[in-house]
Design a protein around this motif. Sequence first.
Motif, PDB file in Angstrom:
ATOM      1  N   HIS A  13       0.845  -1.185   0.000  1.00 32.09           N
ATOM      2  CA  HIS A  13       0.000   0.000   0.000  1.00 32.09           C
ATOM      3  C   HIS A  13       0.885   1.240   0.000  1.00 32.09           C
ATOM      4  O   HIS A  13       2.074   1.174   0.328  1.00 32.09           O
ATOM      5  CB  HIS A  13      -0.891  -0.014   1.255  1.00 32.09           C
ATOM      6  CG  HIS A  13      -1.948   1.036   1.268  1.00 32.09           C
ATOM      7  ND1 HIS A  13      -2.962   1.103   0.352  1.00 32.09           N
ATOM      8  CD2 HIS A  13      -2.150   2.068   2.125  1.00 32.09           C
ATOM      9  CE1 HIS A  13      -3.744   2.118   0.632  1.00 32.09           C
ATOM     10  NE2 HIS A  13      -3.261   2.742   1.709  1.00 32.09           N
ATOM     11  N   MET A  14       0.287   2.371  -0.339  1.00 32.86           N
ATOM     12  CA  MET A  14       0.937   3.676  -0.216  1.00 32.86           C
ATOM     13  C   MET A  14       0.273   4.384   0.957  1.00 32.86           C
ATOM     14  O   MET A  14      -0.874   4.807   0.860  1.00 32.86           O
ATOM     15  CB  MET A  14       0.801   4.456  -1.522  1.00 32.86           C
ATOM     16  CG  MET A  14       1.577   3.829  -2.663  1.00 32.86           C
ATOM     17  SD  MET A  14       1.229   4.542  -4.289  1.00 32.86           S
ATOM     18  CE  MET A  14       1.687   6.240  -4.052  1.00 32.86           C
ATOM     19  N   TYR A  15       1.003   4.485   2.063  1.00 35.05           N
ATOM     20  CA  TYR A  15       0.478   5.051   3.310  1.00 35.05           C
ATOM     21  C   TYR A  15       0.749   6.557   3.350  1.00 35.05           C
ATOM     22  O   TYR A  15       1.907   6.981   3.224  1.00 35.05           O
ATOM     23  CB  TYR A  15       1.128   4.370   4.511  1.00 35.05           C
ATOM     24  CG  TYR A  15       0.796   2.902   4.624  1.00 35.05           C
ATOM     25  CD1 TYR A  15      -0.273   2.477   5.410  1.00 35.05           C
ATOM     26  CD2 TYR A  15       1.533   1.942   3.943  1.00 35.05           C
ATOM     27  CE1 TYR A  15      -0.587   1.126   5.520  1.00 35.05           C
ATOM     28  CE2 TYR A  15       1.219   0.586   4.043  1.00 35.05           C
ATOM     29  CZ  TYR A  15       0.163   0.189   4.830  1.00 35.05           C
ATOM     30  OH  TYR A  15      -0.151  -1.142   4.925  1.00 35.05           O
ATOM     31  N   ASN A  16      -0.282   7.355   3.525  1.00 37.60           N
ATOM     32  CA  ASN A  16      -0.147   8.805   3.578  1.00 37.60           C
ATOM     33  C   ASN A  16       0.541   9.198   4.889  1.00 37.60           C
ATOM     34  O   ASN A  16       0.025   8.909   5.973  1.00 37.60           O
ATOM     35  CB  ASN A  16      -1.519   9.466   3.474  1.00 37.60           C
ATOM     36  CG  ASN A  16      -1.429  10.964   3.285  1.00 37.60           C
ATOM     37  OD1 ASN A  16      -0.481  11.614   3.713  1.00 37.60           O
ATOM     38  ND2 ASN A  16      -2.423  11.520   2.628  1.00 37.60           N
ATOM     39  N   GLN A  58      -4.414   2.916  -5.938  1.00 38.09           N
ATOM     40  CA  GLN A  58      -4.706   1.591  -6.496  1.00 38.09           C
ATOM     41  C   GLN A  58      -4.099   1.449  -7.886  1.00 38.09           C
ATOM     42  O   GLN A  58      -3.526   0.403  -8.217  1.00 38.09           O
ATOM     43  CB  GLN A  58      -6.209   1.367  -6.548  1.00 38.09           C
ATOM     44  CG  GLN A  58      -6.857   1.313  -5.175  1.00 38.09           C
ATOM     45  CD  GLN A  58      -8.376   1.396  -5.240  1.00 38.09           C
ATOM     46  OE1 GLN A  58      -8.963   1.788  -6.243  1.00 38.09           O
ATOM     47  NE2 GLN A  58      -9.005   1.024  -4.141  1.00 38.09           N
ATOM     48  N   ASP A  59      -4.207   2.496  -8.695  1.00 40.38           N
ATOM     49  CA  ASP A  59      -3.658   2.447 -10.052  1.00 40.38           C
ATOM     50  C   ASP A  59      -2.131   2.386 -10.035  1.00 40.38           C
ATOM     51  O   ASP A  59      -1.524   1.668 -10.842  1.00 40.38           O
ATOM     52  CB  ASP A  59      -4.113   3.661 -10.861  1.00 40.38           C
ATOM     53  CG  ASP A  59      -5.599   3.635 -11.172  1.00 40.38           C
ATOM     54  OD1 ASP A  59      -6.245   2.584 -10.991  1.00 40.38           O
ATOM     55  OD2 ASP A  59      -6.124   4.689 -11.596  1.00 40.38           O
ATOM     56  N   MET A  60      -1.507   3.134  -9.125  1.00 38.54           N
ATOM     57  CA  MET A  60      -0.044   3.093  -9.011  1.00 38.54           C
ATOM     58  C   MET A  60       0.417   1.677  -8.668  1.00 38.54           C
ATOM     59  O   MET A  60       1.347   1.146  -9.290  1.00 38.54           O
ATOM     60  CB  MET A  60       0.435   4.063  -7.928  1.00 38.54           C
ATOM     61  CG  MET A  60       0.330   5.521  -8.288  1.00 38.54           C
ATOM     62  SD  MET A  60       1.610   6.044  -9.424  1.00 38.54           S
ATOM     63  CE  MET A  60       3.085   5.758  -8.452  1.00 38.54           C
ATOM     64  N   LEU A  61      -0.227   1.069  -7.670  1.00 39.59           N
ATOM     65  CA  LEU A  61       0.164  -0.284  -7.267  1.00 39.59           C
ATOM     66  C   LEU A  61      -0.110  -1.292  -8.382  1.00 39.59           C
ATOM     67  O   LEU A  61       0.707  -2.192  -8.618  1.00 39.59           O
ATOM     68  CB  LEU A  61      -0.550  -0.677  -5.980  1.00 39.59           C
ATOM     69  CG  LEU A  61      -0.125   0.128  -4.742  1.00 39.59           C
ATOM     70  CD1 LEU A  61      -1.032  -0.190  -3.565  1.00 39.59           C
ATOM     71  CD2 LEU A  61       1.326  -0.114  -4.396  1.00 39.59           C
ATOM     72  N   LEU A  62      -1.219  -1.139  -9.075  1.00 37.04           N
ATOM     73  CA  LEU A  62      -1.526  -2.017 -10.207  1.00 37.04           C
ATOM     74  C   LEU A  62      -0.445  -1.904 -11.273  1.00 37.04           C
ATOM     75  O   LEU A  62       0.073  -2.911 -11.769  1.00 37.04           O
ATOM     76  CB  LEU A  62      -2.903  -1.678 -10.787  1.00 37.04           C
ATOM     77  CG  LEU A  62      -3.318  -2.464 -12.025  1.00 37.04           C
ATOM     78  CD1 LEU A  62      -3.511  -3.934 -11.687  1.00 37.04           C
ATOM     79  CD2 LEU A  62      -4.593  -1.868 -12.618  1.00 37.04           C
ATOM     80  N   GLY A  63      -0.070  -0.672 -11.607  1.00 34.66           N
ATOM     81  CA  GLY A  63       0.964  -0.453 -12.622  1.00 34.66           C
ATOM     82  C   GLY A  63       2.313  -1.017 -12.206  1.00 34.66           C
ATOM     83  O   GLY A  63       3.014  -1.648 -13.016  1.00 34.66           O
ATOM     84  N   LEU A  64       2.687  -0.797 -10.944  1.00 33.46           N
ATOM     85  CA  LEU A  64       3.959  -1.330 -10.452  1.00 33.46           C
ATOM     86  C   LEU A  64       3.962  -2.854 -10.449  1.00 33.46           C
ATOM     87  O   LEU A  64       4.971  -3.487 -10.800  1.00 33.46           O
ATOM     88  CB  LEU A  64       4.261  -0.797  -9.060  1.00 33.46           C
ATOM     89  CG  LEU A  64       4.687   0.669  -8.999  1.00 33.46           C
ATOM     90  CD1 LEU A  64       4.626   1.188  -7.570  1.00 33.46           C
ATOM     91  CD2 LEU A  64       6.089   0.836  -9.579  1.00 33.46           C
ATOM     92  N   ASN A  65       2.834  -3.460 -10.071  1.00 24.96           N
ATOM     93  CA  ASN A  65       2.754  -4.924 -10.077  1.00 24.96           C
ATOM     94  C   ASN A  65       2.791  -5.489 -11.485  1.00 24.96           C
ATOM     95  O   ASN A  65       3.331  -6.585 -11.698  1.00 24.96           O
ATOM     96  CB  ASN A  65       1.519  -5.390  -9.317  1.00 24.96           C
ATOM     97  CG  ASN A  65       1.695  -5.258  -7.817  1.00 24.96           C
ATOM     98  OD1 ASN A  65       2.791  -5.433  -7.304  1.00 24.96           O
ATOM     99  ND2 ASN A  65       0.627  -4.932  -7.117  1.00 24.96           N
ATOM    100  N   LYS A  66       2.253  -4.772 -12.454  1.00 27.83           N
ATOM    101  CA  LYS A  66       2.338  -5.220 -13.847  1.00 27.83           C
ATOM    102  C   LYS A  66       3.751  -5.049 -14.384  1.00 27.83           C
ATOM    103  O   LYS A  66       4.251  -5.888 -15.128  1.00 27.83           O
ATOM    104  CB  LYS A  66       1.353  -4.450 -14.721  1.00 27.83           C
ATOM    105  CG  LYS A  66      -0.072  -4.915 -14.553  1.00 27.83           C
ATOM    106  CD  LYS A  66      -0.992  -4.241 -15.552  1.00 27.83           C
ATOM    107  CE  LYS A  66      -2.385  -4.809 -15.437  1.00 27.83           C
ATOM    108  NZ  LYS A  66      -3.285  -4.256 -16.469  1.00 27.83           N
ATOM    109  N   ALA A  67       4.406  -3.949 -14.001  1.00 31.98           N
ATOM    110  CA  ALA A  67       5.772  -3.685 -14.474  1.00 31.98           C
ATOM    111  C   ALA A  67       6.789  -4.611 -13.820  1.00 31.98           C
ATOM    112  O   ALA A  67       7.787  -4.983 -14.443  1.00 31.98           O
ATOM    113  CB  ALA A  67       6.133  -2.227 -14.210  1.00 31.98           C
ATOM    114  N   PHE A  68       6.532  -4.965 -12.544  1.00 35.61           N
ATOM    115  CA  PHE A  68       7.479  -5.778 -11.773  1.00 35.61           C
ATOM    116  C   PHE A  68       6.756  -6.944 -11.102  1.00 35.61           C
ATOM    117  O   PHE A  68       6.633  -6.991  -9.880  1.00 35.61           O
ATOM    118  CB  PHE A  68       8.181  -4.913 -10.714  1.00 35.61           C
ATOM    119  CG  PHE A  68       8.882  -3.726 -11.293  1.00 35.61           C
ATOM    120  CD1 PHE A  68      10.080  -3.875 -11.973  1.00 35.61           C
ATOM    121  CD2 PHE A  68       8.337  -2.464 -11.176  1.00 35.61           C
ATOM    122  CE1 PHE A  68      10.729  -2.779 -12.515  1.00 35.61           C
ATOM    123  CE2 PHE A  68       8.974  -1.366 -11.707  1.00 35.61           C
ATOM    124  CZ  PHE A  68      10.170  -1.518 -12.385  1.00 35.61           C
TER     125      PHE A  68
END
Length: 131
Positions: A13-16, A58-68
């Motif tokens: 997750h990205m924690y604020n 959610q989109d950032m994590l989705l993109g990172l998981n697809k890239a890596f």
Amino acid sequence: MLYKYQLQTTEEHMYNIIGQVREAIVKSGVVNGLVMVYCPHTTAAITINENSDPAVIQDMLLGLNKAFPDDDAFRHGEGNSAAHLKASVIGASETFILENGRLLMGSWQGIYFCEFDPPRLRLFFVKVIQL
């Protein structure tokens, strides 16, 4: 002034963390200077991104998981090579300008601790420098 914070993560997750950063600024008493936020871990990171729409995280994590994605060909024994890759790409720190007691940030920006290998008890540091 250097401030140390702990963060218990439960999921990727990205924690604020902007609240903790602002707290450090107030404690420091510094009005004009620089603020550095630093993560001392190799499977976590610090970034700046939109703080208005939770879908961005959610989109950032989705993109990172697809890239890596996890890959059976990775050789690292702990099995968290994808987390190391994500952390290296995002980076370990961010630096901000502090002017008149306020962070100079865009109206949509937030500060995030990015967890890529949960669950963990994490640390991050906030350094406030008077100029």
